[in-house]
Design a protein around this motif. Structure first.
Motif, short mmCIF file in Angstrom:
data_model
loop_
_atom_site.label_atom_id
_atom_site.label_comp_id
_atom_site.label_asym_id
_atom_site.label_seq_id
_atom_site.Cartn_x
_atom_site.Cartn_y
_atom_site.Cartn_z
N ALA A 1 0.84 -1.21 0.00
CA ALA A 1 0.00 0.00 0.00
C ALA A 1 0.87 1.26 0.00
O ALA A 1 0.59 2.24 -0.70
N GLU A 2 1.93 1.21 0.80
CA GLU A 2 2.84 2.36 0.84
C GLU A 2 3.53 2.57 -0.51
O GLU A 2 3.69 3.69 -0.98
N LEU A 3 3.95 1.43 -1.11
CA LEU A 3 4.59 1.52 -2.42
C LEU A 3 3.62 2.08 -3.47
O LEU A 3 4.00 2.88 -4.33
N GLU A 4 2.36 1.60 -3.38
CA GLU A 4 1.36 2.09 -4.34
C GLU A 4 1.12 3.59 -4.16
O GLU A 4 0.96 4.33 -5.13
N ALA A 5 1.12 4.03 -2.88
CA ALA A 5 0.92 5.46 -2.59
C ALA A 5 2.07 6.29 -3.16
O ALA A 5 1.87 7.35 -3.76
N GLU A 6 3.28 5.77 -2.95
CA GLU A 6 4.46 6.47 -3.49
C GLU A 6 4.43 6.49 -5.02
O GLU A 6 4.80 7.48 -5.65
N ALA A 7 3.98 5.34 -5.58
CA ALA A 7 3.90 5.26 -7.05
C ALA A 7 2.89 6.27 -7.59
O ALA A 7 3.12 6.92 -8.62
N GLU A 8 1.76 6.40 -6.87
CA GLU A 8 0.74 7.36 -7.30
C GLU A 8 1.29 8.79 -7.26
O GLU A 8 1.04 9.60 -8.15
N LYS A 9 2.02 9.07 -6.16
CA LYS A 9 2.62 10.41 -6.04
C LYS A 9 3.61 10.66 -7.18
O LYS A 9 3.67 11.75 -7.75
N LEU A 10 4.40 9.62 -7.49
CA LEU A 10 5.38 9.75 -8.57
C LEU A 10 4.70 9.97 -9.91
O LEU A 10 5.12 10.81 -10.72
N VAL A 11 3.61 9.22 -10.12
CA VAL A 11 2.85 9.37 -11.37
C VAL A 11 2.26 10.77 -11.47
O VAL A 11 2.29 11.41 -12.53
N GLU A 12 1.74 11.26 -10.33
CA GLU A 12 1.18 12.61 -10.31
C GLU A 12 2.25 13.66 -10.63
O GLU A 12 2.01 14.62 -11.38
N ALA A 13 3.43 13.45 -10.03
CA ALA A 13 4.53 14.39 -10.26
C ALA A 13 4.96 14.39 -11.73
O ALA A 13 5.19 15.44 -12.35
#
Length: 273
Positions: A27-39
């Protein structure tokens, strides 16, 4: 049996805990991935916006209509209007400053007849040569002052101070022939030696004057007829140049890459700007 059951339950609980931890990590990795995608998405949008702005700028630049380059307005003031009208009397005064004997046949009578023959031939020839040299220099400057490109021997018979010469026909032939020795200064126009073309200004110099004038007033294309009509504006004496000389002047400019023929009668200047 009960102990075995308990151990299994503990193992299952342990496995469940590990699964929960893994799920939490995922879940944490997915959250970080989402943030990275947003960036990345945000940065991509910024780049797209910059590209769009540049394209719009180029389109606007291409759509800008260039103002036509207009030739400078001609401001031609004739030399006659700028310079005080020079009279014949003024010209004679100028000539007398260099040739004190000119127009003064009573004070300098020996200058108005061919030196008489002497027994000493060499001495006599030197005197004739000196006399002819002085008179030919005067004729050259006389043509320059009076803007004469072609002189006729019989016309000079009636002009001062030539009309004061003894044996005018023979004297003038000697004087004119002496000047024609240097082809850069003068040349006979006929076999009878009655008409002489005097180059008190070289054709190369006339070409320079024409080129500079055309550049100054913004003339790019002209005809030989234009040169004749505009001659007085170009320079003193240009308007009376012989027709052949006008063509020769353009030929000199063409040879020097400063002009080009358009057809037999018109040409254009090649200005290096």
């Amino acid at each position: 049996m009960a102990t075995l059951q308990r151990e299994r339950e503990e193992e299952e609980e342990e496995i469940k805990e590990k699964i929960k931890e893994k799920e939490k990590d995922i879940a944490e990795l997915e959250a970080e991935a989402e943030k990275l995608v947003e960036a990345i998405t945000e940065e991509t949008e910024k780049i797209k916006e910059k590209v769009k702005i540049k394209k719009q700028s180029k389109v606007k630049s291409a759509q800008v209509v260039q103002k036509p380059i207009t030739k400078p307005k001609k401001i031609i003031t004739k030399e006659k209007a700028r310079i005080k009208e020079i009279t014949e009397e003024d010209i004679i005064k100028n000539l007398i400053q260099t040739y004190k004997w000119a127009y003064k046949e009573n004070l300098y009578p020996w200058m108005y007849f061919i030196p008489e023959k002497k027994k000493d031939k060499d001495s006599w020839e030197e005197e004739v040569d000196s006399w002819a040299s002085e008179w030919s220099n005067f004729l050259f400057d006389w043509c320059k002052e009076f803007l004469q490109h072609i002189v006729d021997k019989f016309d000079l018979h009636t002009k001062r101070p030539f009309n004061a010469l003894e044996d005018r026909e023979k004297s003038l032939e000697i004087i004119m022939d002496y000047l024609a020795k240097d082809s850069k200064l003068a040349k006979w126009l006929n076999d009878e030696k009655t008409r002489l073309r005097v180059y008190w200004q070289s054709l190369e110099k006339w070409g320079d004057i024409l080129y500079d004038w055309a550049f100054l007033v913004g003339e790019e294309r002209l005809t030989l007829l234009d040169l004749r009509e505009m001659g007085a504006d170009i320079s003193k004496g240009f308007e009376s140049l012989p027709a052949k000389d006008l063509r020769d002047i353009i030929e000199i400019l063409v040879e020097n890459k400063r002009a080009s023929w358009i057809d037999k009668r018109s040409f254009k200047f090649n200005f290096d700007i």
